[in-house]
Enzyme design. Structure first.
Site, PDB file in Angstrom:
ATOM      1  N   TYR A  28     -27.775 -19.875   9.116  1.00 25.06           N
ATOM      2  CA  TYR A  28     -26.765 -19.533  10.547  1.00 25.06           C
ATOM      3  C   TYR A  28     -28.234 -18.569  11.401  1.00 25.06           C
ATOM      4  CZ  TYR A  28     -22.331 -19.241   9.729  1.00 25.06           C
ATOM      5  OH  TYR A  28     -20.958 -19.735   9.074  1.00 25.06           O
ATOM      6  N   GLY A  81     -12.652 -29.996  24.453  1.00 24.73           N
ATOM      7  CA  GLY A  81     -13.997 -30.316  22.475  1.00 24.73           C
ATOM      8  C   GLY A  81     -13.379 -29.674  22.113  1.00 24.73           C
ATOM      9  N   THR A  82     -12.408 -29.493  21.209  1.00 28.99           N
ATOM     10  CA  THR A  82     -11.583 -29.355  20.427  1.00 28.99           C
ATOM     11  C   THR A  82     -10.842 -30.240  19.485  1.00 28.99           C
ATOM     12  OG1 THR A  82     -10.692 -27.364  18.317  1.00 28.99           O
ATOM     13  CG2 THR A  82      -9.606 -28.226  21.032  1.00 28.99           C
ATOM     14  N   SER A  83     -11.099 -30.471  18.111  1.00 28.57           N
ATOM     15  CA  SER A  83     -10.597 -31.305  17.498  1.00 28.57           C
ATOM     16  C   SER A  83      -9.104 -30.948  16.614  1.00 28.57           C
ATOM     17  CB  SER A  83     -11.173 -31.769  15.733  1.00 28.57           C
ATOM     18  OG  SER A  83     -11.511 -30.747  15.423  1.00 28.57           O
ATOM     19  N   GLN A 113     -13.325 -21.207  20.508  1.00 24.15           N
ATOM     20  CA  GLN A 113     -13.477 -21.241  18.837  1.00 24.15           C
ATOM     21  C   GLN A 113     -15.036 -21.162  18.329  1.00 24.15           C
ATOM     22  OE1 GLN A 113     -11.098 -24.371  16.643  1.00 24.15           O
ATOM     23  NE2 GLN A 113     -10.673 -25.099  18.654  1.00 24.15           N
ATOM     24  N   ARG A 136     -29.517 -21.664  13.429  1.00 28.26           N
ATOM     25  CA  ARG A 136     -27.817 -21.827  14.505  1.00 28.26           C
ATOM     26  C   ARG A 136     -28.997 -21.471  15.709  1.00 28.26           C
ATOM     27  NH1 ARG A 136     -27.321 -25.123  11.325  1.00 28.26           N
ATOM     28  NH2 ARG A 136     -27.743 -25.911  13.359  1.00 28.26           N
ATOM     29  N   HIS A 150     -13.462 -16.971  16.306  1.00 30.07           N
ATOM     30  CA  HIS A 150     -14.437 -16.862  14.974  1.00 30.07           C
ATOM     31  C   HIS A 150     -15.285 -15.851  15.225  1.00 30.07           C
ATOM     32  CE1 HIS A 150     -11.909 -21.337  14.422  1.00 30.07           C
ATOM     33  NE2 HIS A 150     -11.408 -20.702  13.561  1.00 30.07           N
TER      34      HIS A 150
HETATM   35  P1  OAD Z   1     -14.725 -30.306  15.616  1.00 28.82           P
HETATM   36  O1  OAD Z   1     -16.336 -30.351  15.299  1.00 28.82           O
HETATM   37  O2  OAD Z   1     -14.142 -30.416  14.754  1.00 28.82           O
HETATM   38  O3  OAD Z   1     -14.733 -31.034  16.766  1.00 28.82           O
HETATM   39  C1  OAD Z   1     -14.880 -30.911  18.557  1.00 28.82           C
HETATM   40  C2  OAD Z   1     -14.325 -31.925  19.300  1.00 28.82           C
HETATM   41  O4  OAD Z   1     -15.423 -31.904  20.843  1.00 28.82           O
HETATM   42  C3  OAD Z   1     -14.040 -33.373  19.036  1.00 28.82           C
HETATM   43  O5  OAD Z   1     -12.780 -33.520  19.105  1.00 28.82           O
HETATM   44  C4  OAD Z   1     -14.797 -34.753  19.253  1.00 28.82           C
HETATM   45  O6  OAD Z   1     -13.805 -35.298  19.869  1.00 28.82           O
HETATM   46  C5  OAD Z   1     -15.398 -33.169  20.734  1.00 28.82           C
HETATM   47  N1  OAD Z   1     -16.915 -33.761  21.824  1.00 28.82           N
HETATM   48  C6  OAD Z   1     -17.482 -33.906  21.226  1.00 28.82           C
HETATM   49  N2  OAD Z   1     -18.382 -34.242  22.171  1.00 28.82           N
HETATM   50  C7  OAD Z   1     -17.519 -33.503  23.261  1.00 28.82           C
HETATM   51  C8  OAD Z   1     -18.088 -33.872  24.489  1.00 28.82           C
HETATM   52  N3  OAD Z   1     -19.579 -34.085  25.037  1.00 28.82           N
HETATM   53  N4  OAD Z   1     -17.511 -32.924  25.424  1.00 28.82           N
HETATM   54  C9  OAD Z   1     -17.055 -33.143  25.258  1.00 28.82           C
HETATM   55  N5  OAD Z   1     -15.722 -32.823  23.575  1.00 28.82           N
HETATM   56  C10 OAD Z   1     -16.542 -33.869  23.046  1.00 28.82           C
HETATM   57  O7  OAD Z   1     -15.093 -28.395  16.387  1.00 28.82           O
HETATM   58  P2  OAD Z   1     -13.580 -27.585  16.751  1.00 28.82           P
HETATM   59  O8  OAD Z   1     -12.550 -28.590  17.006  1.00 28.82           O
HETATM   60  O9  OAD Z   1     -14.349 -26.027  17.656  1.00 28.82           O
HETATM   61  O10 OAD Z   1     -14.892 -22.749  12.287  1.00 28.82           O
HETATM   62  O11 OAD Z   1     -13.835 -27.072  15.229  1.00 28.82           O
HETATM   63  C11 OAD Z   1     -13.056 -25.284  15.064  1.00 28.82           C
HETATM   64  C12 OAD Z   1     -13.194 -25.275  13.584  1.00 28.82           C
HETATM   65  O12 OAD Z   1     -14.045 -25.594  12.946  1.00 28.82           O
HETATM   66  C13 OAD Z   1     -14.801 -24.695  14.374  1.00 28.82           C
HETATM   67  O13 OAD Z   1     -15.032 -22.899  15.266  1.00 28.82           O
HETATM   68  C14 OAD Z   1     -15.819 -23.577  13.266  1.00 28.82           C
HETATM   69  C15 OAD Z   1     -15.558 -24.917  12.153  1.00 28.82           C
HETATM   70  O14 OAD Z   1     -15.699 -24.920  10.946  1.00 28.82           O
HETATM   71  C16 OAD Z   1     -15.018 -21.566  11.843  1.00 28.82           C
HETATM   72  O15 OAD Z   1     -16.354 -21.892  11.010  1.00 28.82           O
HETATM   73  C17 OAD Z   1     -14.850 -20.773  11.317  1.00 28.82           C
END
Ligand code: OAD
Length: 229
Positions: free
Chosen positions: A47, A165-167, A80, A50, A98
Site C-alpha cells: 500500500y 471503467g469497472t469489470s 470503488q 500505491r 472501498h
Molecule cells: P478491475 O481491474 O476489475 O477492472 C477494470 C476495468 O477497467 C475493466 O473492465 C477494464 O476493461 C477497464 N479499463 C481498462 N482500461 C481502461 C480505460 N483506459 N478506460 C476505461 N476503462 C478501462 O477494477 P475494478 O472493477 O475497479 O477492491 O475492481 C473492483 C475492485 O476489485 C476494486 O475496487 C478492488 C479490486 O480488488 C478491493 O481492493 C476491495
C-alpha cells in the site's frame, strides 16, 4: 459509478487483466485481514507503493469531465477506487465504497481514522491510542462495505446512471447497477464492455475513459440545455 479503469490513463494500473495489480501479487497475500495478520510488513509495503504512485499522478480528462457534469446535474460519484483523483478533479460529492488510500485507520477501531497528509506513509509499529496497529483505511476481501447503505439509495434515485471503467465482478459493489430504476438513462464506458449489462437498457460506449467520458458529458450537458465550457 467508477472503477480502476477511469484512473488508467492517469497512470494507475487496474486490478485485473494484463499488468493488473492482482496479476503480480496473490490477492490473498495482500488484500485480506488474514494477510495483514500474517505479514503486515508485506501488506503495508504494497500500500505504501500505491500511495507513492498516487502522489505522482493527476486526474485525467475523464475525472475532469465528471466535475464538468455538475454544471447541468447533481452528480453523485460512487467509486470503488481508493485513489483521490475525483476529489482532485474537483467533484463535490464522492462516495468511496472501498475506502481511501490517503487515510490510515486503527485495526482495532475502524472509526479511528487519520489523514496521512502529503508525505505520510503506513508504518509498522504505529499504533492507535488503544494499541491497535494502524492500517490502510481500505476495504479488504471478507470485510463489510458499510457505504453500500449510502450508495443504494443514490442508485435508486438516479435519473441517469453512468458506469466507467469497472469489470463489475466484485460484490457487493457490482450489485449496485441492479438498484438503478428501469426508467433511468444508462450508459457504460469501457474498452471491454461488461457482458452482463442488458444492452437494451444500457448504451455501451466501447473505448477509453479519457476519450469517451468527455464526449458523453458534452452530450448530456447539451440535453440539459447547458453549453459545455
Ligand atoms: P478491475 O481491474 O476489475 O477492472 C477494470 C476495468 O477497467 C475493466 O473492465 C477494464 O476493461 C477497464 N479499463 C481498462 N482500461 C481502461 C480505460 N483506459 N478506460 C476505461 N476503462 C478501462 O477494477 P475494478 O472493477 O475497479 O477492491 O475492481 C473492483 C475492485 O476489485 C476494486 O475496487 C478492488 C479490486 O480488488 C478491493 O481492493 C476491495
Amino acid at each position: 459509478m467508477t472503477g480502476a479503469g477511469i484512473s488508467t490513463e492517469s497512470g494507475l494500473p487496474t486490478y485485473r487483466g494484463k499488468e493488473g495489480l492482482w496479476e503480480g501479487h496473490r490477492l490473498e497475500e495482500i488484500a485480506t485481514p488474514q494477510a495483514f495478520a500474517r505479514n503486515p510488513e508485506q501488506v503495508l509495503r504494497f500500500y505504501n507503493q500505491r500511495l507513492k504512485q498516487l502522489r505522482q499522478v493527476a486526474p485525467n480528462p475523464a475525472h475532469l469531465a465528471l466535475k464538468e457534469l455538475e454544471r447541468g446535474f447533481v452528480v453523485d460519484i460512487i467509486t470503488q477506487n481508493v485513489d483521490d483523483l475525483h476529489e482532485r478533479a474537483g467533484s463535490s460529492r464522492v462516495l468511496h465504497l472501498h475506502g481511501r488510500l490517503s487515510q490510515a485507520r486503527s485495526s482495532k477501531n475502524p472509526d479511528f481514522v487519520v489523514e496521512l497528509g502529503e508525505e505520510g506513509f503506513f508504518e509498522l509499529g504505529e499504533m492507535c491510542p488503544h494499541g491497535g496497529q494502524m492500517r490502510p483505511n481500505v476495504v479488504w476481501f471478507g470485510e463489510a462495505v458499510p457505504n453500500m447503505d449510502l450508495a443504494i439509495p443514490l442508485c435508486q434515485q438516479a435519473d441517469r446512471f453512468l458506469v466507467v471503467g469497472t469489470s463489475l465482478v466484485v460484490y457487493p459493489a457490482a450489485s449496485l447497477v441492479d438498484f438503478v430504476p428501469r426508467r433511468a438513462k444508462k450508459a457504460v464506458i469501457d474498452p471491454v464492455l461488461p457482458r452482463h449489462l442488458n444492452r437494451e437498457e444500457w448504451l455501451g460506449l466501447e473505448g477509453k475513459a479519457a476519450e469517451k467520458t468527455p464526449e458523453l458529458v458534452r452530450q448530456w450537458l447539451n440535453e440539459a440545455g447547458v453549453e459545455a465550457g
